[in-house]
Design a protein around this motif. Structure first.
Motif, mmCIF file in Angstrom:
data_model
loop_
_atom_site.group_PDB
_atom_site.id
_atom_site.type_symbol
_atom_site.label_atom_id
_atom_site.label_comp_id
_atom_site.label_asym_id
_atom_site.label_seq_id
_atom_site.Cartn_x
_atom_site.Cartn_y
_atom_site.Cartn_z
ATOM 1 N N PRO A 59 33.151 2.733 -29.377
ATOM 2 C CA PRO A 59 32.665 2.650 -27.990
ATOM 3 C C PRO A 59 33.020 3.870 -27.140
ATOM 4 O O PRO A 59 32.460 4.040 -26.054
ATOM 5 C CB PRO A 59 33.353 1.384 -27.459
ATOM 6 C CG PRO A 59 34.537 1.176 -28.352
ATOM 7 C CD PRO A 59 34.124 1.677 -29.693
ATOM 8 N N ASN A 60 33.933 4.691 -27.614
ATOM 9 C CA ASN A 60 34.294 5.899 -26.860
ATOM 10 C C ASN A 60 33.400 7.087 -27.195
ATOM 11 O O ASN A 60 33.626 8.197 -26.709
ATOM 12 C CB ASN A 60 35.755 6.274 -27.110
ATOM 13 C CG ASN A 60 36.085 6.483 -28.582
ATOM 14 O OD1 ASN A 60 35.468 5.863 -29.452
ATOM 15 N ND2 ASN A 60 37.054 7.348 -28.862
ATOM 16 N N LEU A 61 32.368 6.871 -28.026
ATOM 17 C CA LEU A 61 31.411 7.928 -28.348
ATOM 18 C C LEU A 61 30.146 7.740 -27.528
ATOM 19 O O LEU A 61 29.511 6.681 -27.566
ATOM 20 C CB LEU A 61 31.065 7.895 -29.842
ATOM 21 C CG LEU A 61 29.911 8.806 -30.300
ATOM 22 C CD1 LEU A 61 30.214 10.268 -30.001
ATOM 23 C CD2 LEU A 61 29.620 8.606 -31.785
ATOM 24 N N ALA A 62 29.779 8.777 -26.795
ATOM 25 C CA ALA A 62 28.534 8.769 -26.020
ATOM 26 C C ALA A 62 27.622 9.870 -26.552
ATOM 27 O O ALA A 62 28.034 11.033 -26.636
ATOM 28 C CB ALA A 62 28.823 8.994 -24.541
ATOM 29 N N ILE A 63 26.410 9.496 -26.929
ATOM 30 C CA ILE A 63 25.420 10.470 -27.406
ATOM 31 C C ILE A 63 24.577 10.904 -26.214
ATOM 32 O O ILE A 63 24.012 10.068 -25.500
ATOM 33 C CB ILE A 63 24.532 9.867 -28.506
ATOM 34 C CG1 ILE A 63 25.386 9.273 -29.630
ATOM 35 C CG2 ILE A 63 23.595 10.924 -29.065
ATOM 36 C CD1 ILE A 63 24.585 8.493 -30.662
ATOM 37 N N VAL A 64 24.511 12.211 -26.010
ATOM 38 C CA VAL A 64 23.855 12.755 -24.817
ATOM 39 C C VAL A 64 22.772 13.747 -25.237
ATOM 40 O O VAL A 64 23.017 14.626 -26.067
ATOM 41 C CB VAL A 64 24.882 13.465 -23.905
ATOM 42 C CG1 VAL A 64 24.212 14.030 -22.664
ATOM 43 C CG2 VAL A 64 26.008 12.507 -23.517
ATOM 44 N N ALA A 65 21.590 13.608 -24.649
ATOM 45 C CA ALA A 65 20.508 14.555 -24.922
ATOM 46 C C ALA A 65 20.827 15.900 -24.274
ATOM 47 O O ALA A 65 21.178 15.959 -23.087
ATOM 48 C CB ALA A 65 19.185 14.017 -24.388
ATOM 49 N N LEU A 66 20.728 16.967 -25.059
ATOM 50 C CA LEU A 66 20.947 18.306 -24.524
ATOM 51 C C LEU A 66 20.213 19.322 -25.400
ATOM 52 O O LEU A 66 20.482 19.407 -26.593
ATOM 53 C CB LEU A 66 22.437 18.642 -24.446
ATOM 54 C CG LEU A 66 22.828 19.934 -23.722
ATOM 55 C CD1 LEU A 66 24.254 19.829 -23.160
ATOM 56 C CD2 LEU A 66 22.747 21.157 -24.629
ATOM 57 N N GLU A 67 19.300 20.041 -24.802
ATOM 58 C CA GLU A 67 18.611 21.141 -25.461
ATOM 59 C C GLU A 67 19.200 22.432 -24.898
ATOM 60 O O GLU A 67 19.055 22.730 -23.706
ATOM 61 C CB GLU A 67 17.105 21.066 -25.194
ATOM 62 C CG GLU A 67 16.330 22.318 -25.554
ATOM 63 C CD GLU A 67 16.548 22.767 -26.983
ATOM 64 O OE1 GLU A 67 17.145 23.843 -27.177
ATOM 65 O OE2 GLU A 67 16.119 22.039 -27.892
ATOM 66 N N ALA A 68 19.880 23.184 -25.755
ATOM 67 C CA ALA A 68 20.680 24.332 -25.303
ATOM 68 C C ALA A 68 19.853 25.470 -24.729
ATOM 69 O O ALA A 68 20.415 26.371 -24.095
ATOM 70 C CB ALA A 68 21.538 24.850 -26.457
ATOM 71 N N THR A 69 18.540 25.447 -24.933
ATOM 72 C CA THR A 69 17.697 26.500 -24.370
ATOM 73 C C THR A 69 16.940 26.029 -23.123
ATOM 74 O O THR A 69 16.112 26.769 -22.591
ATOM 75 C CB THR A 69 16.669 26.994 -25.414
ATOM 76 O OG1 THR A 69 15.843 25.902 -25.806
ATOM 77 C CG2 THR A 69 17.373 27.566 -26.636
ATOM 78 N N ASP A 70 17.242 24.824 -22.659
ATOM 79 C CA ASP A 70 16.518 24.239 -21.522
ATOM 80 C C ASP A 70 17.492 23.963 -20.369
ATOM 81 O O ASP A 70 18.267 23.005 -20.427
ATOM 82 C CB ASP A 70 15.839 22.942 -21.963
ATOM 83 C CG ASP A 70 15.046 22.275 -20.845
ATOM 84 O OD1 ASP A 70 15.072 22.776 -19.706
ATOM 85 O OD2 ASP A 70 14.395 21.249 -21.117
ATOM 86 N N PRO A 71 17.476 24.781 -19.319
ATOM 87 C CA PRO A 71 18.425 24.596 -18.206
ATOM 88 C C PRO A 71 18.360 23.207 -17.580
ATOM 89 O O PRO A 71 19.399 22.655 -17.203
ATOM 90 C CB PRO A 71 17.999 25.682 -17.205
ATOM 91 C CG PRO A 71 17.354 26.737 -18.038
ATOM 92 C CD PRO A 71 16.648 26.003 -19.138
ATOM 93 N N ALA A 72 17.165 22.636 -17.460
ATOM 94 C CA ALA A 72 17.044 21.298 -16.869
ATOM 95 C C ALA A 72 17.731 20.251 -17.743
ATOM 96 O O ALA A 72 18.398 19.332 -17.230
ATOM 97 C CB ALA A 72 15.574 20.944 -16.659
ATOM 98 N N SER A 73 17.580 20.376 -19.061
ATOM 99 C CA SER A 73 18.221 19.451 -19.989
ATOM 100 C C SER A 73 19.743 19.570 -19.907
ATOM 101 O O SER A 73 20.456 18.561 -19.925
ATOM 102 C CB SER A 73 17.746 19.741 -21.412
ATOM 103 O OG SER A 73 18.481 18.997 -22.360
#
Length: 259
Positions: A59-73
């Motif tokens: 439960p201490n793991l959170a999966i987060v969307a992140l695209e490293a080339t997209d500033p908004a992401s």
């Protein structure tokens, strides 16, 4: 690693290879972080299935969307992490996301040079900028003196392929765009170390070794290092780092590498 007490850690590119193993080993610690943030481009996609399996048990793991080339992401990811942390800061940021394109001096293209640089250099820069307020908050809230990875730190996953003084394996694989990007990432790390030391944030570049991952497998050449041994080494090195190591370039065994 037993003495490595870090309250929160974020790993980019965490759905495979070194990033996934970092998440696994943090979660398996006897004193795991209160929060492990694992980022990837598409948390709902098939390539994130192993992360989702881990999240169902931790439960201490959170999966987060992140695209490293997209500033908004990146900005959206920082907002989500801040919501999880509430009034606390982020102790450890590991910029692990990276790509490599097989190329030679003759075959390298402007498109690949730009894409690899955007992912391997601009990405860590933007991610560090976005999470800087949370790193500063962690440093300000820590009773620890000096600099450390338990207090507040940026770890940039580099490569000895980016060493100009120690130009390794050029005869095996040229990967020009990758080498240039990692040399640039090393410079970024040095700049961050000078720029953020006053905020109590340690910055370090780490070479994980030539590891048996999708990216580490090049043609007929077999990488000598397993991903679990590499990550175990990295997690043994990180708690030993302090102010004297700020801005350094070290490998998975803690050896200082030449620029």
């Amino acid at each position: 690693m037993a003495g490595f007490n870090v309250r929160s850690v974020l790993v980019t590119g965490a759905n495979r290879g070194i990033g996934l193993e970092l998440v696994k080993q943090f979660l398996e610690k006897s004193n795991p972080p209160e929060w492990v943030f694992a980022t990837c481009r598409d948390p709902e996609g098939e390539r994130a299935q192993q992360l989702k399996n881990l999240a169902s048990r931790h439960p201490n793991l959170a999966i987060v969307a992140l695209e490293a080339t997209d500033p908004a992401s990146i900005k959206a990811a920082a907002t989500r992490v801040e919501e999880h942390l509430k009034s606390s800061g982020l102790n450890l940021l590991i910029n692990n996301a990276g790509i490599m394109r097989l190329s030679t001096l003759e075959s390298e293209t402007p498109e690949d040079m730009s894409l690899v640089y955007a992912t391997n250099v601009t990405g860590p820069l933007l991610v560090s900028q976005a999470f800087l307020p949370l790193l500063k908050k962690a440093a300000q809230g820590s009773p620890q003196p000096g600099l450390s990875c338990s207090k507040a730190a940026i770890v940039n996953m580099s490569s000895e392929c980016g060493s100009i003084a120690n130009l390794i394996a050029l005869e095996l694989v040229q990967v020009v765009s990758y080498r240039c990007s990692k040399a640039s990432l090393n410079m970024l790390t040095k700049c961050q170390s000078l720029g953020y030391e006053g905020d109590g944030i340690l910055s370090i570049a780490v070479h994980p070794g030539w590891v048996q991952t999708d990216m580490g497998s090049t043609g007929s050449h077999q990488a000598p290092l397993t991903v679990d041994v590499s990550v175990q080494g990295i997690l043994n090195v990180l708690p030993t780092l302090s102010k004297k190591d700020n801005g350094a370039f070290v490998n998975w065994e803690g050896k200082v590498l030449p620029w």
